[in-house]
Design an enzyme around this catalytic site. Sequence first.
Site, mmCIF file in Angstrom:
data_model
loop_
_atom_site.group_PDB
_atom_site.id
_atom_site.type_symbol
_atom_site.label_atom_id
_atom_site.label_comp_id
_atom_site.label_asym_id
_atom_site.label_seq_id
_atom_site.Cartn_x
_atom_site.Cartn_y
_atom_site.Cartn_z
ATOM 1 C CG ASP A 65 41.315 38.192 39.317
ATOM 2 O OD1 ASP A 65 41.338 38.478 40.532
ATOM 3 O OD2 ASP A 65 40.261 38.007 38.681
ATOM 4 C CG HIS A 66 44.454 36.737 44.351
ATOM 5 N ND1 HIS A 66 44.420 37.841 45.183
ATOM 6 C CD2 HIS A 66 45.757 36.394 44.249
ATOM 7 C CE1 HIS A 66 45.652 38.142 45.563
ATOM 8 N NE2 HIS A 66 46.476 37.280 45.004
ATOM 9 C CG PHE A 105 35.145 39.012 42.080
ATOM 10 C CD1 PHE A 105 34.974 38.409 40.843
ATOM 11 C CD2 PHE A 105 34.368 38.574 43.130
ATOM 12 C CE1 PHE A 105 34.038 37.398 40.661
ATOM 13 C CE2 PHE A 105 33.438 37.567 42.962
ATOM 14 C CZ PHE A 105 33.273 36.977 41.722
ATOM 15 C CG HIS A 106 41.266 39.805 44.862
ATOM 16 N ND1 HIS A 106 41.800 38.861 45.725
ATOM 17 C CD2 HIS A 106 40.124 40.244 45.462
ATOM 18 C CE1 HIS A 106 41.012 38.717 46.773
ATOM 19 N NE2 HIS A 106 39.984 39.550 46.635
ATOM 20 N N PRO A 107 41.301 42.119 40.439
ATOM 21 C CG PRO A 107 39.933 43.539 39.176
ATOM 22 C CD PRO A 107 39.894 42.560 40.317
#
Length: 546
Positions: free
Chosen positions: A300-301, A480-482
């Site tokens: 994630d980021h 919220f970049h899973p």
Amino acid sequence: MPSKTDNMPDSDFIIIGGGSAGCILANRLTADGTSRVLLLEAGPSDRRFDIDVPVGYARTYFDPRVNWMYQSAPVPSLDNRVIYYPRGKVLGGSGSINAMVYARGQPGDFDDWAAAGNTGWGWSDVLPHFRAMEDHDFGASDLHGAGGPLHVTQIGRDAHPICRAFFAAAGELGFPHLRDLNGAELEGVGHYQINTRNGQRHSSAKAYLRPALSRANLAVETGALVLALVIEGNRVVGVRYRRDGVERVARAAREVILSAGAIGSPMLLMRSGIGPAAHLREMGIEVRLDSPAVGQHLQDHICYDHMFEAKVPTLNSSLGTLIGRGFAGLQYALLRRGPLSMSLNQAGGFVRSSPGRARPNIQLYFCPLAYEKTTPDSKQLMKVDPTPAFSLSVSPCRPLSRGHVKLTGPQPEAAPEIQPNLLAHPEDMKEMLEAVALLRRLAATRALSAVAARETKPGPEVASDAEFERYIRSYTYSIFHPAGTCRMGRDPRQSVVDARLRVHGIDGIRVIDAGIFPTIPSANLNAPTMMAAEKGAALILGERNG
């Protein structure tokens, strides 16, 4: 009392998840009229005002009607904080509730995938699929497409004037100004591109699904919660799902395609008996296929902010007052322009946190607005003060920390255990400390000093590396970049799908969403996810047509 069960007629393909990837697959697989497709989405239609208006994501961020609103497990490397994990539960998926930034990532991201053995996923392989989906403001070129389904807007015309101070500050540090943050040269700063058309959000649900809804060979069911895959022998042959209190079984003559996202897809695989055997047994689930990588390798980021009170007007000056919000609303209603027609992330870029870095490793965000984030029990993302302010943020592009997604129970309604382990790897903290030093250097430039009255967060009292590390662990958050929980690779013990996105060890099923990314791309994930759907559809159609 058990519900009754209905059986649905066979489809050729069943797509689970009507999100950024699923809507594209539904369009492409039905385009020639020869394949019957059933698309199942757990959430409702995307025909909502808060979704259509671009800045409406400030509300959908905490709206349980269109958002799964997950929470992580306590994260040890973030002072045991619980991190909020919004995920779209609506047609368009997270592409219907995100900040709309269209960033494809760096060519090296995809070349890394190919070098790891994922044939056909290098930059030269994926670029045609990016171009195929684009209707870009810049028109057709070697790097961009025109006339594709998805509109890409360059927001420079309407961006807030204070963005120019950020560009000048970056120039003082040697970072060039780029006309195109998806161009041939990616090291530098510029205005972000977003997915809007005529001032409204342009998700894959609007761009791809709506034009296909009239096709007789496409069926779309919303409010359809998939309970499990139907497996016969060594093949997935359909799905079992619930809609309006009735359990149904739908069968797929060719394939089931799992596009429920990097959180939802591994959950459904595990609930169906495909996953790490020990974990499945712990959950009381019969093991159909021991696939150790399902739910593992979560990437994630993260993001970290500095906030500043400003000497000049910013969006706080308008959106922080009732009169200002009224004017912005009128401007949007009459012209489809102004701050309501854009993302709040108006400028940024990709830079190196230190000269020794081989390629850009930090994504910058410049927001002409500073706000207090609210909690998940709120109805909107932000509380905006009328005092002029802005924020500078950093997000490391390729973090090394890895987490997992697990089940908390066999029931379909059970929320997942999400453990992102953000900042667990020591190199990630080293990179973050370099990045916050860069923020301080940007703030000290003549250009930003001229518009910044003072740093309000974290404030000058936070100065040493030790103080910054404590502050970072207390305030860093997920953006919220899973990705990576069903990752692509050759080794079935270390990956879930092969380079054609077929699940290792079992027939009749593919995964096509951000979960398949072997390593996380260096930018926002919606564009790479949609590209993966375009490429996945091309792979499927190529096989179907021999």
